[in-house]
Write a protein that holds these residues in place. Structure first.
Motif, short mmCIF file in Angstrom:
data_model
loop_
_atom_site.label_atom_id
_atom_site.label_comp_id
_atom_site.label_asym_id
_atom_site.label_seq_id
_atom_site.Cartn_x
_atom_site.Cartn_y
_atom_site.Cartn_z
N LYS A 5 1.06 -1.58 0.17
CA LYS A 5 0.34 -0.10 -0.18
C LYS A 5 1.15 1.74 0.44
O LYS A 5 1.49 1.03 0.74
CB LYS A 5 -1.26 0.07 0.72
N VAL A 6 0.57 2.34 -0.89
CA VAL A 6 1.51 3.04 -1.38
C VAL A 6 0.81 4.56 -1.12
O VAL A 6 -0.47 4.52 -1.20
CB VAL A 6 2.07 2.93 -2.63
N ILE A 7 1.40 5.48 -0.14
CA ILE A 7 0.60 7.20 -0.46
C ILE A 7 1.73 7.67 -0.77
O ILE A 7 2.66 7.87 -1.00
CB ILE A 7 0.20 7.32 0.98
N PHE A 8 0.97 8.20 -2.49
CA PHE A 8 2.37 9.62 -3.54
C PHE A 8 2.33 10.64 -3.48
O PHE A 8 1.10 11.29 -2.72
CB PHE A 8 1.63 8.82 -4.08
N MET A 9 2.97 11.22 -2.61
CA MET A 9 2.74 12.55 -2.42
C MET A 9 3.78 13.35 -3.79
O MET A 9 4.68 13.13 -3.94
CB MET A 9 3.69 13.10 -0.68
N GLY A 10 3.13 14.57 -4.20
CA GLY A 10 3.42 15.39 -5.11
C GLY A 10 2.93 16.18 -6.00
O GLY A 10 1.37 15.81 -5.55
N THR A 11 2.80 17.48 -6.60
CA THR A 11 2.20 18.29 -7.22
C THR A 11 2.78 18.33 -8.65
O THR A 11 1.73 18.65 -9.38
CB THR A 11 2.53 19.27 -6.53
N THR A 12 3.62 18.23 -8.85
CA THR A 12 3.87 19.21 -10.15
C THR A 12 3.87 17.57 -11.36
O THR A 12 3.41 16.39 -10.83
CB THR A 12 4.92 20.00 -10.46
N ASP A 13 4.19 18.09 -13.11
CA ASP A 13 4.06 17.12 -13.46
C ASP A 13 5.02 16.05 -13.52
O ASP A 13 4.95 15.06 -14.08
CB ASP A 13 3.75 17.51 -15.07
N PHE A 14 6.31 16.17 -12.54
CA PHE A 14 7.46 15.86 -12.31
C PHE A 14 7.14 14.16 -11.88
O PHE A 14 7.85 13.08 -12.76
CB PHE A 14 8.63 16.68 -11.14
N GLY A 15 6.19 14.25 -11.08
CA GLY A 15 5.77 13.28 -10.27
C GLY A 15 4.72 12.12 -10.83
O GLY A 15 4.43 11.10 -10.97
N VAL A 16 4.19 12.30 -12.43
CA VAL A 16 3.45 11.35 -13.14
C VAL A 16 3.89 10.60 -13.71
O VAL A 16 3.30 9.09 -13.20
CB VAL A 16 2.59 12.64 -14.50
N PRO A 17 4.92 11.06 -14.15
CA PRO A 17 5.56 8.53 -14.35
C PRO A 17 5.58 8.05 -13.38
O PRO A 17 5.32 6.76 -13.79
CB PRO A 17 7.25 9.23 -15.81
N ALA A 18 5.91 8.47 -12.30
CA ALA A 18 6.60 7.50 -11.16
C ALA A 18 5.30 6.98 -10.81
O ALA A 18 4.55 6.09 -10.43
CB ALA A 18 6.97 8.01 -10.09
N LEU A 19 3.79 8.00 -10.73
CA LEU A 19 3.32 7.34 -10.22
C LEU A 19 1.78 6.89 -11.10
O LEU A 19 1.89 5.36 -10.73
CB LEU A 19 1.61 8.95 -10.13
#
Length: 313
Positions: A5-19
């Motif tokens: 189980k993962v919670i992802f924290m990000g705002t910009t599109d930099f994290g989109v590929p990781a998500l």
């Protein structure tokens, strides 16, 4: 890996590929924590931030606390009983209490080869400083500014034509791939965290609007790196007739004239705009006037004159 189980924290599109990579790999992403939506530059319309938009597209619950350290929101995070937190360009500092909530700790995707370029603007500063390579580091988060133990790194080259936008997108994709490789090994106990050497750490200072002001007394190469490292934002610029003119797509020109640095030596619709530097000259490939679209310099100069011999600074 299933049942993690993962919670992802990000705002910009930099994290989109990781998500996207986490979802594709079968991890249970319980929620995406993002900064609150903000009005656009003109303050008239609230924009949905890129990470939030992707999370909603993927059917993931989105949480947007004003302050992540708020006591009530910390309890919300605890109630998820997550195995791991993943952070990519979130924009708020996490407390020790938050970092220690998940069973396996909290991972961060950082856009540099740590301990180089800790801090706010690692991608831009690597280009501005003329580095030949940079990369992505996956680290275990600690309370310090990007000081956590490192789990993995991946390198990426920087050339004389690499812009901030180019590198940002490339490192974003690289970070998504590296995250999955790293998590599988880390969760299996096959990775040993490596402490950073604080004695050789460097810091990436925040990029401000004035960071892009071009000092023509510097070398052609230094100015080229500044222009590329601030393309497209905030944009390197000159001041001509009291207007801030943004400059892009630089090219080093061999120039043997003895004009003062900052002198406009060519300005026409055939050869474009060429400006004297400390050790030669630089051709500006494209130009953007205030409130206008970005144009090729030759096109810009068809409708607007810039006087040869003008000294910019």
């Amino acid at each position: 890996m299933k049942n993690i189980k993962v919670i992802f924290m990000g705002t910009t599109d930099f994290g989109v590929p990781a998500l996207e990579s986490l979802v594709a790999a079968g991890y249970e992403v319980q929620a995406a924590v993002c900064q609150p939506d903000r009005p656009n530059k003109r303050g008239k319309k609230v924009e949905i931030l890129p990470l939030k938009a992707k999370a909603l597209e993927l059917g993931i619950t989105v949480l947007q606390p004003e302050k992540i350290r708020d006591t009530q929101f910390v309890e919300v995070l605890k109630n998820f009983q997550s195995d791991i937190f993943v952070v990519a360009a979130y924009g708020q500092i996490l407390s020790r209490e938050i970092l220690e909530i998940p069973n396996y700790g909290s991972l961060n995707i950082h856009g540099s080869l740590l301990p180089d370029y800790r801090g706010a603007a690692p991608i831009q500063r690597a280009i501005i400083d003329g580095k030949k390579k940079t990369g992505v580091t996956i680290m275990l988060m600690s309370e310090g500014m990007d000081t956590g133990d490192m789990l993995s790194k991946a390198e990426y080259p920087i050339t004389e034509s690499t812009t901030f936008l180019d590198l940002y997108r490339s490192l974003s994709l690289l970070g998504g791939h590296l995250l999955i490789e790293t998590m599988e090994k880390f969760l299996a106990g096959a990775l040993k965290p490596v402490p950073q050497d604080n004695s050789v750490a460097t810091y990436a200072e925040k990029i401000l609007k004035d960071t892009g002001y071009i000092n023509w007394h510097k070398s052609s190469r230094e100015i080229l790196y500044l222009i590329n490292g601030t393309d497209p934002v905030p944009g390197a610029y000159i001041v001509y007739n009291d207007e801030k003119i943004k400059c892009f797509s630089p090219e080093i020109v061999i120039w043997e004239g003895h004009e003062k640095p900052g002198t406009i030596v060519i300005a026409d619709d055939r050869e474009g705009l060429v400006i004297k530097t400390q050790d030669g000259a630089l051709r500006i490939g494209s130009i953007q006037a205030p409130g206008k679209k970005r144009l090729e310099a030759t096109v810009f100069l068809r409708g607007r004159k810039m006087a040869i011999g003008t000294i910019l600074n």
